[in-house]
Scaffold this motif. Structure first.
Motif, short mmCIF file in Angstrom:
data_model
loop_
_atom_site.label_atom_id
_atom_site.label_comp_id
_atom_site.label_asym_id
_atom_site.label_seq_id
_atom_site.Cartn_x
_atom_site.Cartn_y
_atom_site.Cartn_z
N GLU A 1 61.47 60.75 67.86
CA GLU A 1 60.81 61.92 67.24
C GLU A 1 60.88 61.86 65.84
OE1 GLU A 1 59.06 64.38 68.71
OE2 GLU A 1 60.15 65.50 70.10
N TYR A 2 60.11 61.11 65.02
CA TYR A 2 60.24 60.99 63.92
C TYR A 2 59.78 62.29 62.97
CZ TYR A 2 60.88 55.88 65.00
OH TYR A 2 61.43 54.79 65.50
N GLY A 3 58.75 62.99 63.56
CA GLY A 3 58.51 64.01 63.12
C GLY A 3 59.47 65.06 62.52
N HIS A 4 60.57 64.87 63.30
CA HIS A 4 61.80 65.92 63.06
C HIS A 4 62.72 65.28 61.97
CE1 HIS A 4 59.53 68.89 64.84
NE2 HIS A 4 59.44 68.10 65.85
N MET A 5 62.64 64.08 61.53
CA MET A 5 63.54 63.43 60.79
C MET A 5 63.43 64.12 59.40
SD MET A 5 62.95 59.79 59.25
CE MET A 5 61.11 59.94 59.30
N ILE A 6 64.73 64.67 58.81
CA ILE A 6 64.68 65.60 57.73
C ILE A 6 64.55 64.75 56.21
CG2 ILE A 6 66.15 67.35 56.50
CD1 ILE A 6 67.27 67.99 59.09
N ALA B 1 54.21 65.44 56.00
CA ALA B 1 53.31 64.32 56.31
C ALA B 1 52.40 64.55 57.23
CB ALA B 1 54.05 63.06 56.08
N SER B 2 52.27 65.63 57.94
CA SER B 2 51.30 65.58 59.09
C SER B 2 49.78 66.02 58.67
CB SER B 2 51.58 66.81 60.01
OG SER B 2 51.64 67.92 59.40
N MET B 3 48.87 65.83 59.16
CA MET B 3 47.62 66.10 58.81
C MET B 3 47.39 67.61 58.37
SD MET B 3 46.68 63.15 58.09
CE MET B 3 45.31 63.46 57.25
N LYS B 4 48.19 68.46 59.45
CA LYS B 4 48.11 69.76 59.19
C LYS B 4 48.48 70.29 57.94
CE LYS B 4 49.34 74.06 61.57
NZ LYS B 4 50.28 74.75 62.62
N THR C 1 58.56 58.34 51.93
CA THR C 1 59.87 58.70 52.23
C THR C 1 60.21 58.67 53.79
OG1 THR C 1 59.79 60.40 50.48
CG2 THR C 1 61.76 60.66 51.90
N GLY C 2 59.46 59.24 54.61
CA GLY C 2 59.61 58.98 55.87
C GLY C 2 59.43 57.62 56.60
N LEU C 3 58.26 56.92 56.10
CA LEU C 3 58.30 55.59 56.51
C LEU C 3 59.35 54.62 56.03
CD1 LEU C 3 54.36 54.89 55.53
CD2 LEU C 3 55.70 55.52 57.81
N ILE D 1 61.73 52.28 58.12
CA ILE D 1 61.88 50.81 57.88
C ILE D 1 63.03 50.24 57.90
CG2 ILE D 1 61.18 49.16 56.41
CD1 ILE D 1 58.59 50.76 55.33
N ASN D 2 64.01 51.21 57.14
CA ASN D 2 65.22 50.57 56.96
C ASN D 2 66.13 50.62 58.32
OD1 ASN D 2 65.50 49.59 54.57
ND2 ASN D 2 65.34 51.73 53.80
N ILE D 3 65.72 51.89 59.13
CA ILE D 3 66.56 51.58 60.65
C ILE D 3 65.97 51.06 61.69
CG2 ILE D 3 67.00 53.09 62.35
CD1 ILE D 3 66.97 55.53 60.17
N ILE D 4 64.63 50.84 61.70
CA ILE D 4 64.11 50.03 62.83
C ILE D 4 63.57 48.66 62.43
CG2 ILE D 4 62.10 50.09 64.51
CD1 ILE D 4 64.10 52.30 64.93
N GLU D 5 63.42 48.49 61.27
CA GLU D 5 62.86 47.11 60.67
C GLU D 5 61.77 46.52 61.44
OE1 GLU D 5 66.32 44.39 60.22
OE2 GLU D 5 67.07 45.66 58.79
#
Ligand SMILES: [Zn+2]
Length: 301
Positions: free
Chosen positions: A161-166, A186-189, A238-240, A244-248
């Motif tokens: 649920e990346y959308g709810h990463m703060i 960062a959503s299109m909405k 920021t989200g990406l 990137i750092n967690i999942i690589e």
């Protein structure tokens, strides 16, 4: 004959899907003014049945030849039951069971972002990567994670649920109950609402109009709009960067309506990400290949 169903917050699409995962026939219906529909679940069931009968007619086949139905839907899924489709005001929906009883075939339901991710992995732009992340940028931000070529599937919850990463302390309120979630920035909405606020536009301004404004940048607003796009891209990055750092991942695939903004958003994102430093290699950032059809194809994979 396999039937794919894509249930969205504002539309229903049904397709006949071939063995090679292509769409042979497709019919769609908008769900207009949800609040005026008395029984939304019955409305959805009736319209899915209607669209199925239409697509079967389109390919000249009777209903008996259906071998499997796959449903892509927003919300959470547990034991093939859908929970919490916020946009339609649905708390619990046994759609798969209802269609299974009616057609007497196997019916599987899966979260729409996960469906789109599977479709990209199998036949789209994530085929060549073992470790990757799919992000669907639309009304919110849905996601999926592939490690060693397999999508992470959780025992009890939806996961990824990346959308709810703060991404902002004490930021905007999110429907999940937290503040400062990635999808609020960062959503299109959020992009669309931001442009509407910035240029004091009518709140019902269409997405097509917003796109036109972002591309053509009406002269007197050019600097304002450019600054706004920069801020949006920084929030997205920021989200990406956290992902990137967690999942690589070797690649991040972005889908949803973001793909329509390739010229204004994607190009800038690529410029900016290449100036960043990470512990791992900078992943390839690719756009989704399958567009709006990914959900119904992925529902059957
Ligand atoms: Zn949230």
């Amino acid at each position: 004959m396999k039937i794919g169903v894509d249930l969205g917050g504002s539309h229903i699409a049904v397709g006949v899907i071939s063995k090679r995962n292509t769409i042979i026939a497709k019919r769609e219906k908008d769900i207009v003014e949800v609040q005026k529909i008395e029984d939304i679940k019955q409305y959805i069931v009736d319209n899915i049945k209607l669209l199925i009968s239409q697509v079967l007619k389109d390919v000249g086949a009777p209903s008996l030849v259906i071998s499997k139905i796959g449903i892509a839907t927003p919300g959470k899924i547990k034991n093939n039951i859908i929970y919490d489709i916020y946009n339609l005001g649905i708390k619990e929906f046994k759609l798969a069971q209802i269609l299974k009883e009616y057609y007497n075939v196997e019916v599987n339901v899966r979260n729409d972002a996960k469906c789109a991710a599977l479709a990209e992995k199998k036949i789209g732009n994530l085929q060549n990567y073992d470790d990757s992340v799919f992000l669907c940028l639309g009304t919110g931000i849905g996601g999926a994670t592939f490690i060693n070529g397999r999508m992470l599937e959780y025992a009890k919850h939806i996961g990824s649920e990346y959308g709810h990463m703060i991404i902002k302390k004490d930021g905007l309120n999110c429907k999940c109950g937290n503040k400062g979630c990635f999808e609020k920035y960062a959503s299109m909405k959020s992009l669309k609402n931001g442009v509407i606020d910035l240029l004091k536009l009518d709140e019902n301004t269409s997405s097509e109009k917003i796109l036109e404004i972002l591309i053509n940048k009406v002269n007197k607003n050019e600097e304002k709009v450019n600054n706004y796009i920069d801020e949006y891209i920084d929030n997205l990055l920021t989200g990406l960067s956290n992902i990137i750092n967690i999942i690589e991942p070797e690649a991040i695939c972005i889908g949803g309506s973001f793909v329509y903004y390739e010229k204004v958003l994607y190009t800038k994102l690529i410029e900016k990400i290449n100036s960043r430093k990470y512990n791992c290699n900078i992943p390839e950032i690719v756009l989704a290949k399958l567009g709006n059809d990914a959900g119904m194809i992925g529902a059957l994979l």
